[in-house]
Design a protein around this motif. Structure first.
Motif, PDB file in Angstrom:
ATOM      1  N   GLY A  47       1.818  17.434  60.291  1.00  0.00           N
ATOM      2  CA  GLY A  47       0.786  18.323  60.495  1.00  0.00           C
ATOM      3  C   GLY A  47       0.502  18.763  61.860  1.00  0.00           C
ATOM      4  N   THR A  48       1.074  18.355  62.867  1.00  0.00           N
ATOM      5  CA  THR A  48       0.496  18.515  64.117  1.00  0.00           C
ATOM      6  C   THR A  48       1.906  18.248  65.230  1.00  0.00           C
ATOM      7  OG1 THR A  48      -0.691  17.498  65.841  1.00  0.00           O
ATOM      8  CG2 THR A  48       0.030  15.810  64.425  1.00  0.00           C
ATOM      9  N   ARG A  49       1.707  19.079  66.176  1.00  0.00           N
ATOM     10  CA  ARG A  49       2.804  18.705  67.397  1.00  0.00           C
ATOM     11  C   ARG A  49       2.119  18.447  68.637  1.00  0.00           C
ATOM     12  NH1 ARG A  49       5.252  18.679  63.849  1.00  0.00           N
ATOM     13  NH2 ARG A  49       6.833  20.102  63.263  1.00  0.00           N
ATOM     14  N   PRO A  50       2.076  17.153  68.970  1.00  0.00           N
ATOM     15  CA  PRO A  50       1.607  16.658  70.307  1.00  0.00           C
ATOM     16  C   PRO A  50       2.233  17.175  71.465  1.00  0.00           C
ATOM     17  CG  PRO A  50       2.568  14.815  69.218  1.00  0.00           C
ATOM     18  CD  PRO A  50       2.686  16.233  68.039  1.00  0.00           C
ATOM     19  N   ASP A  51       1.859  17.072  72.540  1.00  0.00           N
ATOM     20  CA  ASP A  51       2.393  17.383  73.707  1.00  0.00           C
ATOM     21  C   ASP A  51       3.245  16.435  74.505  1.00  0.00           C
ATOM     22  OD1 ASP A  51       1.239  20.224  74.339  1.00  0.00           O
ATOM     23  OD2 ASP A  51      -0.592  19.162  74.245  1.00  0.00           O
ATOM     24  N   LEU A  52       2.834  15.217  73.894  1.00  0.00           N
ATOM     25  CA  LEU A  52       3.625  13.869  74.348  1.00  0.00           C
ATOM     26  C   LEU A  52       3.589  12.701  73.139  1.00  0.00           C
ATOM     27  CD1 LEU A  52       5.171  12.368  76.759  1.00  0.00           C
ATOM     28  CD2 LEU A  52       2.608  11.700  77.551  1.00  0.00           C
ATOM     29  N   ILE A  53       4.475  11.963  73.088  1.00  0.00           N
ATOM     30  CA  ILE A  53       4.514  10.663  72.257  1.00  0.00           C
ATOM     31  C   ILE A  53       4.763   9.632  72.946  1.00  0.00           C
ATOM     32  CG2 ILE A  53       5.400   9.807  70.190  1.00  0.00           C
ATOM     33  CD1 ILE A  53       6.264  12.612  69.455  1.00  0.00           C
ATOM     34  N   ILE A  54       3.779   8.630  72.997  1.00  0.00           N
ATOM     35  CA  ILE A  54       4.071   7.263  73.575  1.00  0.00           C
ATOM     36  C   ILE A  54       4.307   6.350  72.309  1.00  0.00           C
ATOM     37  CG2 ILE A  54       3.159   5.359  74.827  1.00  0.00           C
ATOM     38  CD1 ILE A  54       1.323   7.415  76.215  1.00  0.00           C
ATOM     39  N   VAL A  55       5.476   5.626  72.417  1.00  0.00           N
ATOM     40  CA  VAL A  55       6.000   4.876  71.291  1.00  0.00           C
ATOM     41  C   VAL A  55       6.396   3.617  71.555  1.00  0.00           C
ATOM     42  CG1 VAL A  55       7.979   6.013  71.012  1.00  0.00           C
ATOM     43  CG2 VAL A  55       7.343   4.965  69.103  1.00  0.00           C
ATOM     44  N   ASP A  56       5.993   2.720  70.819  1.00  0.00           N
ATOM     45  CA  ASP A  56       6.312   1.272  70.799  1.00  0.00           C
ATOM     46  C   ASP A  56       7.537   1.053  70.223  1.00  0.00           C
ATOM     47  OD1 ASP A  56       6.725  -1.610  71.296  1.00  0.00           O
ATOM     48  OD2 ASP A  56       5.122  -2.014  69.813  1.00  0.00           O
ATOM     49  N   ILE A  57       8.642   0.344  70.747  1.00  0.00           N
ATOM     50  CA  ILE A  57       9.794   0.124  69.990  1.00  0.00           C
ATOM     51  C   ILE A  57       9.845  -0.985  68.994  1.00  0.00           C
ATOM     52  CG2 ILE A  57      12.334  -0.850  70.372  1.00  0.00           C
ATOM     53  CD1 ILE A  57      12.257   0.702  73.018  1.00  0.00           C
ATOM     54  N   MET A  58       9.373  -2.040  69.191  1.00  0.00           N
ATOM     55  CA  MET A  58       9.296  -2.829  68.090  1.00  0.00           C
ATOM     56  C   MET A  58       8.097  -2.967  67.040  1.00  0.00           C
ATOM     57  SD  MET A  58      10.991  -6.078  70.123  1.00  0.00           S
ATOM     58  CE  MET A  58      10.149  -5.969  71.623  1.00  0.00           C
ATOM     59  N   MET A  59       8.249  -2.264  66.056  1.00  0.00           N
ATOM     60  CA  MET A  59       7.369  -2.117  65.054  1.00  0.00           C
ATOM     61  C   MET A  59       7.772  -2.425  63.609  1.00  0.00           C
ATOM     62  SD  MET A  59       5.303   1.588  66.357  1.00  0.00           S
ATOM     63  CE  MET A  59       6.883   2.217  66.258  1.00  0.00           C
ATOM     64  N   PRO A  60       6.829  -2.735  62.713  1.00  0.00           N
ATOM     65  CA  PRO A  60       7.132  -2.868  61.392  1.00  0.00           C
ATOM     66  C   PRO A  60       7.447  -1.355  60.685  1.00  0.00           C
ATOM     67  CG  PRO A  60       4.844  -2.990  61.534  1.00  0.00           C
ATOM     68  CD  PRO A  60       5.231  -2.771  62.870  1.00  0.00           C
ATOM     69  N   ARG A  61       7.875  -1.668  59.623  1.00  0.00           N
ATOM     70  CA  ARG A  61       8.452  -0.507  58.781  1.00  0.00           C
ATOM     71  C   ARG A  61       9.428   0.591  59.072  1.00  0.00           C
ATOM     72  NH1 ARG A  61       4.080   2.550  55.505  1.00  0.00           N
ATOM     73  NH2 ARG A  61       3.258   3.177  57.216  1.00  0.00           N
ATOM     74  N   LEU A  62       9.072   1.122  60.704  1.00  0.00           N
ATOM     75  CA  LEU A  62       9.987   1.991  61.146  1.00  0.00           C
ATOM     76  C   LEU A  62       9.753   1.791  62.659  1.00  0.00           C
ATOM     77  CD1 LEU A  62      11.877   4.563  60.653  1.00  0.00           C
ATOM     78  CD2 LEU A  62      10.250   5.897  61.239  1.00  0.00           C
TER      79      LEU A  62
END
Length: 124
Positions: A47-62
């Motif tokens: 539903g949204t298009r952010p200008d940037l994504i900051i993402v952790d590598i080690m997370m549950p589920r995905l």
């Protein structure tokens, strides 16, 4: 930098890190949306298009690598720059992250100034 109103999606499973990033980015004038894992992040991107994504590598589920592989394989989300934020400082993982299309790779514990500088470069 006030009034930039660039939108940043933070995907981080650690609540304290997520809160720190949200507060720090908002203080710089960014709009911030947060999720606690990659699956929630993918749902948010419907539903949204952010200008940037900051993402952790080690997370549950995905995990972050799988998340980035998914968004880079989709024409609609492929152009969104990504910064990996992770406790994993293994060089192989770093190379894999950059090869997936991440703009930057920041290891925890991180310097907030360094991260903010990379955020502004990625959005520049």
């Amino acid at each position: 930098m006030k009034g930039t109103s660039k939108q940043i999606l933070v995907i981080e499973d650690d609540p304290s890190v997520r809160k720190l990033l949200e507060k720090s980015l908002r203080a710089k004038g960014y709009e911030v949306d947060t999720c606690d894992d990659g699956l929630a992040g993918l749902t948010r991107l419907e539903g949204t298009r952010p200008d940037l994504i900051i993402v952790d590598i080690m997370m549950p589920r995905l995990d972050g690598m799988t998340f980035v592989r998914a968004i880079k394989g989709n024409d609609a989300t492929k152009p969104i720059p990504v910064i990996f934020l992770t406790a994993n400082n293994d060089p192989k993982t770093m190379i894999a992250g950059i090869n997936l299309g991440a703009k930057h790779y920041v290891t925890k514990p991180f310097q907030l100034d360094e991260l903010m500088s990379k955020v502004s470069k990625a959005l520049g």
